[in-house]
Design an enzyme around this catalytic site. Structure first.
Site, PDB file in Angstrom:
ATOM      1  N   GLY A   1      -4.115  -1.538   4.890  1.00 30.87           N
ATOM      2  CA  GLY A   1      -3.457  -1.027   6.093  1.00 30.87           C
ATOM      3  C   GLY A   1      -2.589   0.183   5.775  1.00 30.87           C
TER       4      GLY A   1
ATOM      5  N   SER B   1       4.214  -9.511   7.960  1.00 31.03           N
ATOM      6  CA  SER B   1       4.494 -10.933   7.739  1.00 31.03           C
ATOM      7  C   SER B   1       6.004 -11.155   7.688  1.00 31.03           C
ATOM      8  CB  SER B   1       3.852 -11.405   6.443  1.00 31.03           C
ATOM      9  OG  SER B   1       2.483 -11.088   6.469  1.00 31.03           O
ATOM     10  N   ARG B   2       6.744 -10.140   7.245  1.00 28.51           N
ATOM     11  CA  ARG B   2       8.199 -10.284   7.114  1.00 28.51           C
ATOM     12  C   ARG B   2       8.923 -10.255   8.461  1.00 28.51           C
ATOM     13  NH1 ARG B   2       7.161  -7.541   1.941  1.00 28.51           N
ATOM     14  NH2 ARG B   2       7.881  -8.965   0.293  1.00 28.51           N
TER      15      ARG B   2
ATOM     16  N   LYS C   1       0.176   0.770   7.024  1.00 28.98           N
ATOM     17  CA  LYS C   1       1.613   0.440   7.031  1.00 28.98           C
ATOM     18  C   LYS C   1       2.174   0.529   5.601  1.00 28.98           C
ATOM     19  CE  LYS C   1       3.657  -3.543   7.403  1.00 28.98           C
ATOM     20  NZ  LYS C   1       4.762  -3.607   6.425  1.00 28.98           N
ATOM     21  N   ASP C   2       1.351   0.073   4.631  1.00 33.66           N
ATOM     22  CA  ASP C   2       1.728   0.219   3.220  1.00 33.66           C
ATOM     23  C   ASP C   2       1.071   1.500   2.708  1.00 33.66           C
ATOM     24  OD1 ASP C   2       3.109  -2.477   2.581  1.00 33.66           O
ATOM     25  OD2 ASP C   2       1.316  -3.028   3.683  1.00 33.66           O
TER      26      ASP C   2
ATOM     27  N   GLN D   1       4.450  -8.978  -8.061  1.00 32.04           N
ATOM     28  CA  GLN D   1       4.865  -7.801  -7.301  1.00 32.04           C
ATOM     29  C   GLN D   1       6.230  -7.982  -6.624  1.00 32.04           C
ATOM     30  OE1 GLN D   1       1.241  -8.113  -4.684  1.00 32.04           O
ATOM     31  NE2 GLN D   1       2.627  -7.332  -3.121  1.00 32.04           N
TER      32      GLN D   1
ATOM     33  N   GLY E   1      -2.379  -7.053  12.251  1.00 29.74           N
ATOM     34  CA  GLY E   1      -2.683  -5.970  11.310  1.00 29.74           C
ATOM     35  C   GLY E   1      -3.789  -6.394  10.356  1.00 29.74           C
ATOM     36  N   HIS E   2      -3.623  -7.597   9.763  1.00 24.49           N
ATOM     37  CA  HIS E   2      -4.661  -8.117   8.858  1.00 24.49           C
ATOM     38  C   HIS E   2      -5.985  -8.276   9.615  1.00 24.49           C
ATOM     39  CE1 HIS E   2      -0.990 -10.040   6.884  1.00 24.49           C
ATOM     40  NE2 HIS E   2      -1.510  -9.328   5.909  1.00 24.49           N
TER      41      HIS E   2
ATOM     42  N   MET F   1      -1.693 -11.475   1.389  1.00 28.62           N
ATOM     43  CA  MET F   1      -0.801 -12.508   0.877  1.00 28.62           C
ATOM     44  C   MET F   1      -0.638 -13.606   1.937  1.00 28.62           C
ATOM     45  SD  MET F   1       1.890 -10.661  -1.626  1.00 28.62           S
ATOM     46  CE  MET F   1       3.067 -10.093  -0.436  1.00 28.62           C
TER      47      MET F   1
HETATM   48  O1  PAF Z   1      -0.502  -5.699   0.878  1.00 35.58           O
HETATM   49  C1  PAF Z   1      -0.457  -6.846   0.435  1.00 35.58           C
HETATM   50  O2  PAF Z   1      -0.458  -7.835   1.173  1.00 35.58           O
HETATM   51  C2  PAF Z   1      -0.406  -7.049  -1.071  1.00 35.58           C
HETATM   52  O3  PAF Z   1       0.355  -6.084  -1.691  1.00 35.58           O
HETATM   53  C3  PAF Z   1      -1.811  -7.165  -1.719  1.00 35.58           C
HETATM   54  C4  PAF Z   1      -2.580  -5.879  -1.576  1.00 35.58           C
HETATM   55  C5  PAF Z   1      -2.582  -8.299  -1.084  1.00 35.58           C
HETATM   56  C6  PAF Z   1      -1.658  -7.458  -3.213  1.00 35.58           C
HETATM   57  O4  PAF Z   1      -0.987  -8.644  -3.442  1.00 35.58           O
END
Ligand code: PAF
Length: 279
Positions: A147, A186-187, A149-150, A61, A36-37, A30
């Site tokens: 990741g 990001s938050r 983290k999620d 979402q 992390g990304h 996003m």
């Molecule tokens: O993890 C995220 O950044 C979002 O949930 C994703 C997988 C890009 C879907 O919008």
């Protein structure tokens, strides 16, 4: 690096790439990119011949009272970072492109999605599964990167990929942390100086859980109680949930006898942060 906001354009580029038998790697994001990304992108670069990153703040979402509007959008900076990593294609669609007026089809996973974050954020994973399905159909990657983290998101995506026969390999990579333990997110940008300091309590609580489990404590309730006490020592912290769950089913484990995931969601001020540890 190609930047495209157009689905047909991306589909055509991928078709050409695939006709040359190249392996396509995909990192959905996003935006508001952080280390992390970038660790996902770096691994994709190592594994694959052609790396696609999507940047799309997915409205479906976010709940009605959540941070969709204020979610950080830093495309210029993201673009520079991705260029530096040698990314081949950035897909940066608009909301209208992804969700035209007559859009009415959603993808919902119904077992893993209704616990943990799914319990606190109803509809969140339906939005995630829907957008990730769309992105998978557009990019048609061989390997997709997520990741840890999620953790819950990654498990749901794996389930969805298997259930709907996407034929994509899903790689889940370790959490990248700041030197003081805070997981990159990001938050984290929302946190002021004091909150940023207090946010380290998430990792401290997870570390405490790990120590207790390794030290032989088997009763999840005892561990969760101690974690709660530690977290609430920070005056800006409010606990959404602390759970000790089975890594596959995400259901609560009362007596710890094999691998578990300790997962939590905590508000620091108004910012909801999540983190987890596999023990
Ligand atoms: O993890 C995220 O950044 C979002 O949930 C994703 C997988 C890009 C879907 O919008």
């Amino acid at each position: 690096m190609i930047i495209s906001r157009n689905i047909k354009n991306v589909v055509n580029i991928i078709k050409k790439v695939k006709s040359k038998k190249k392996i396509v790697g995909f990192v959905p994001t996003m935006g508001a990119l952080h280390k992390g990304h970038l660790s996902l992108v770096k691994t994709a670069k190592k594994d694959c011949d052609f790396v696609v990153v999507s940047i799309f703040v997915n409205p479906t979402q976010f709940g009605p009272k959540e941070d969709y509007k204020k979610y950080p959008r830093t495309f210029k900076k993201d673009k520079k970072l991705l260029e530096r990593e040698g990314v081949d294609l950035v897909f940066y669609p608009t909301v209208k492109t992804m969700y035209p007026k007559d859009f009415s089809t959603y993808v919902q996973e119904v077992f893993l999605s209704n616990v943990l974050c799914g319990d606190s954020r109803p509809g969140h994973f339906k939005g995630v599964c829907t957008v990730v399905s769309k992105l998978f159909n557009i990019v048609k990657p061989d390997i997709a990167y997520f990741g840890q983290k999620d953790y819950q998101q990654a498990q749901i995506i794996k389930r969805m990929v298997a259930d709907l026969n996407f034929g994509i390999k899903v790689k889940v990579l370790p959490i990248i942390r700041e030197p003081d333990g805070l997981a990159f997110s990001s938050r984290n940008m929302y946190l002021d100086k004091i909150e940023r300091k207090q946010a380290t309590i998430l990792f401290k609580a997870l570390t405490l859980a790990k120590q207790l489990i390794k030290g032989g404590i088997k009763d999840s309730n005892i561990i969760i109680k101690k974690m709660k006490k530690l977290i609430l020592s920070q005056d800006f912290a409010k606990i959404d949930y602390i759970k000790i769950v089975d890594p596959k089913t995400l259901r609560d484990v009362e007596k710890i006898e094999k691998k578990v995931v300790v997962a939590l969601a905590v508000f620091i001020g108004k910012t909801r942060l999540i983190d987890n540890i596999i023990v």
